[in-house]
Design a protein around this motif. Structure first.
Motif, PDB file in Angstrom:
ATOM      1  N   HIS A 184     -12.808  12.956  -2.281  1.00  0.00           N
ATOM      2  CA  HIS A 184     -12.417  11.543  -2.382  1.00  0.00           C
ATOM      3  C   HIS A 184     -12.848  11.045  -3.746  1.00  0.00           C
ATOM      4  N   GLN A 185     -12.000  10.285  -4.379  1.00  0.00           N
ATOM      5  CA  GLN A 185     -12.278   9.797  -5.724  1.00  0.00           C
ATOM      6  C   GLN A 185     -11.794   8.372  -5.861  1.00  0.00           C
ATOM      7  N   ALA A 186     -11.969   7.841  -7.050  1.00  0.00           N
ATOM      8  CA  ALA A 186     -11.550   6.470  -7.306  1.00  0.00           C
ATOM      9  C   ALA A 186     -10.045   6.327  -7.071  1.00  0.00           C
ATOM     10  N   ILE A 187      -9.699   5.282  -6.344  1.00  0.00           N
ATOM     11  CA  ILE A 187      -8.305   4.980  -6.063  1.00  0.00           C
ATOM     12  C   ILE A 187      -8.037   3.595  -6.648  1.00  0.00           C
ATOM     13  N   THR A 188      -7.026   3.506  -7.482  1.00  0.00           N
ATOM     14  CA  THR A 188      -6.666   2.238  -8.102  1.00  0.00           C
ATOM     15  C   THR A 188      -5.643   1.530  -7.226  1.00  0.00           C
ATOM     16  N   PRO A 189      -6.007   0.357  -6.705  1.00  0.00           N
ATOM     17  CA  PRO A 189      -5.058  -0.372  -5.853  1.00  0.00           C
ATOM     18  C   PRO A 189      -3.803  -0.759  -6.640  1.00  0.00           C
ATOM     19  N   VAL A 190      -2.688  -0.833  -5.932  1.00  0.00           N
ATOM     20  CA  VAL A 190      -1.420  -1.250  -6.526  1.00  0.00           C
ATOM     21  C   VAL A 190      -1.052  -2.586  -5.899  1.00  0.00           C
ATOM     22  N   PRO A 191      -0.846  -3.614  -6.723  1.00  0.00           N
ATOM     23  CA  PRO A 191      -0.519  -4.935  -6.161  1.00  0.00           C
ATOM     24  C   PRO A 191       0.790  -4.907  -5.369  1.00  0.00           C
ATOM     25  N   LEU A 192       0.862  -5.802  -4.399  1.00  0.00           N
ATOM     26  CA  LEU A 192       2.064  -6.032  -3.596  1.00  0.00           C
ATOM     27  C   LEU A 192       2.507  -4.818  -2.789  1.00  0.00           C
ATOM     28  N   THR A 193       1.541  -4.003  -2.365  1.00  0.00           N
ATOM     29  CA  THR A 193       1.849  -2.882  -1.485  1.00  0.00           C
ATOM     30  C   THR A 193       1.269  -3.154  -0.101  1.00  0.00           C
ATOM     31  N   LEU A 194       1.749  -2.415   0.864  1.00  0.00           N
ATOM     32  CA  LEU A 194       1.266  -2.559   2.236  1.00  0.00           C
ATOM     33  C   LEU A 194      -0.179  -2.065   2.332  1.00  0.00           C
ATOM     34  N   PRO A 195      -0.950  -2.581   3.291  1.00  0.00           N
ATOM     35  CA  PRO A 195      -2.381  -2.239   3.374  1.00  0.00           C
ATOM     36  C   PRO A 195      -2.671  -0.748   3.539  1.00  0.00           C
ATOM     37  N   TRP A 196      -1.783   0.002   4.179  1.00  0.00           N
ATOM     38  CA  TRP A 196      -2.017   1.432   4.394  1.00  0.00           C
ATOM     39  C   TRP A 196      -1.792   2.256   3.132  1.00  0.00           C
ATOM     40  N   TYR A 197      -1.131   1.667   2.139  1.00  0.00           N
ATOM     41  CA  TYR A 197      -0.968   2.359   0.858  1.00  0.00           C
ATOM     42  C   TYR A 197      -2.176   1.989   0.011  1.00  0.00           C
ATOM     43  N   LEU A 198      -3.110   2.919  -0.108  1.00  0.00           N
ATOM     44  CA  LEU A 198      -4.396   2.607  -0.738  1.00  0.00           C
ATOM     45  C   LEU A 198      -4.308   2.477  -2.249  1.00  0.00           C
ATOM     46  N   GLY A 199      -3.338   3.131  -2.866  1.00  0.00           N
ATOM     47  CA  GLY A 199      -3.182   3.040  -4.311  1.00  0.00           C
ATOM     48  C   GLY A 199      -2.935   4.391  -4.933  1.00  0.00           C
ATOM     49  N   LEU A 221      -0.625  11.282 -11.406  1.00  0.00           N
ATOM     50  CA  LEU A 221      -0.819  10.161 -10.500  1.00  0.00           C
ATOM     51  C   LEU A 221      -0.279  10.525  -9.122  1.00  0.00           C
ATOM     52  N   THR A 222      -1.106  10.283  -8.126  1.00  0.00           N
ATOM     53  CA  THR A 222      -0.768  10.628  -6.739  1.00  0.00           C
ATOM     54  C   THR A 222      -1.003   9.398  -5.874  1.00  0.00           C
ATOM     55  N   GLY A 223      -0.002   9.019  -5.100  1.00  0.00           N
ATOM     56  CA  GLY A 223      -0.155   7.914  -4.165  1.00  0.00           C
ATOM     57  C   GLY A 223      -1.040   8.340  -3.004  1.00  0.00           C
ATOM     58  N   VAL A 224      -1.947   7.468  -2.605  1.00  0.00           N
ATOM     59  CA  VAL A 224      -2.878   7.792  -1.513  1.00  0.00           C
ATOM     60  C   VAL A 224      -2.577   6.885  -0.322  1.00  0.00           C
ATOM     61  N   VAL A 225      -2.402   7.520   0.834  1.00  0.00           N
ATOM     62  CA  VAL A 225      -2.017   6.811   2.048  1.00  0.00           C
ATOM     63  C   VAL A 225      -3.094   6.987   3.115  1.00  0.00           C
ATOM     64  N   ASP A 226      -3.407   5.876   3.781  1.00  0.00           N
ATOM     65  CA  ASP A 226      -4.265   5.915   4.966  1.00  0.00           C
ATOM     66  C   ASP A 226      -3.319   6.035   6.162  1.00  0.00           C
ATOM     67  N   LEU A 227      -3.132   7.242   6.660  1.00  0.00           N
ATOM     68  CA  LEU A 227      -2.169   7.469   7.734  1.00  0.00           C
ATOM     69  C   LEU A 227      -2.592   6.767   9.018  1.00  0.00           C
ATOM     70  N   ALA A 228      -3.891   6.620   9.238  1.00  0.00           N
ATOM     71  CA  ALA A 228      -4.356   5.885  10.422  1.00  0.00           C
ATOM     72  C   ALA A 228      -3.849   4.443  10.351  1.00  0.00           C
ATOM     73  N   GLY A 229      -3.980   3.817   9.208  1.00  0.00           N
ATOM     74  CA  GLY A 229      -3.473   2.463   9.016  1.00  0.00           C
ATOM     75  C   GLY A 229      -1.964   2.399   9.152  1.00  0.00           C
ATOM     76  N   TYR A 230      -1.287   3.401   8.640  1.00  0.00           N
ATOM     77  CA  TYR A 230       0.174   3.472   8.747  1.00  0.00           C
ATOM     78  C   TYR A 230       0.608   3.504  10.210  1.00  0.00           C
ATOM     79  N   LEU A 231      -0.162   4.190  11.046  1.00  0.00           N
ATOM     80  CA  LEU A 231       0.141   4.301  12.468  1.00  0.00           C
ATOM     81  C   LEU A 231      -0.369   3.107  13.273  1.00  0.00           C
ATOM     82  N   GLY A 232      -0.996   2.148  12.598  1.00  0.00           N
ATOM     83  CA  GLY A 232      -1.465   0.943  13.273  1.00  0.00           C
ATOM     84  C   GLY A 232      -2.886   1.013  13.771  1.00  0.00           C
TER      85      GLY A 232
END
Length: 182
Positions: free
Chosen positions: A65-80, A88-99
């Motif tokens: 796990h490393q520093a993740i830069t948030p991206v404005p105006l994205t859904l909460p499960w998209y961490l940045g 550059l790699t998009g990081v997703v919280d799949l638990a959040g994506y699933l609710g």
């Protein structure tokens, strides 16, 4: 003036050794993935509170796990975005994506990247990597028709722990997953 040339030579040698190491590591990973397909092994990870199985041919790398830069105006499960090996790699919280409520990332958290062949520079935030599991050693608990097709197949281990097998290729084509903007 001899010092800068010596430094340049040392830097070149270091890069050459690094490239050689990367090639060897890639060969080992490909050999492991080839063996995994034949033996039915899956990467076991904890995504939120869910025990999940990932097809090794669909997994790229497992990185700390490393520093993740948030991206404005994205859904909460998209961490940045994270810098994984210079890309550059998009990081997703799949638990959040699933609710599910996303648990905090602890010291055992890892980023599990999608295989390059899937064509999506993405990583899942895993709370823990649990090793390899053989599908043959798990009881097939069937398909949940109410679940999305990429997470519909369920298994249970000898201890009664339920597992869900994720199909990252199908997930990478899901329109809701691809649309991260609000």
């Amino acid at each position: 003036m001899a010092a800068p040339d010596q430094h340049t030579t040392q830097e070149g040698e270091r890069r050459s050794r690094l490239r050689q190491y990367q090639v060897q590591l890639l060969e080992r990973m490909q050999a492991a993935q080839g063996g995994a397909v034949e033996s039915g092994r899956e990467l076991a990870v904890l995504l939120g509170a869910r025990h999940c199985l990932l097809d090794l041919t669909q997994v790229g790398e497992i990185v700390p796990h490393q520093a993740i830069t948030p991206v404005p105006l994205t859904l909460p499960w998209y961490l940045g975005l994270a810098n994984v090996r210079g890309g550059l790699t998009g990081v997703v919280d799949l638990a959040g994506y699933l609710g599910d409520a996303p648990p905090p990332a602890g010291p055992e958290a890892r980023l599990v990247t999608f295989a390059p062949g899937l064509g999506l520079p993405c990583a899942l935030l895993a709370q823990r990597v649990l090793g390899l599991r053989r599908l043959a050693e798990l009881r097939d608990d069937g398909v949940d028709l109410a679940a999305p097709p990429w997470c519909a197949h369920h298994y249970v281990d000898d201890a009664g722990q339920p597992w869900v097998r994720l199909d990252l290729a199908q997930l990478a084509r899901e329109p809701r997953f691809l649309h991260v903007g609000r």
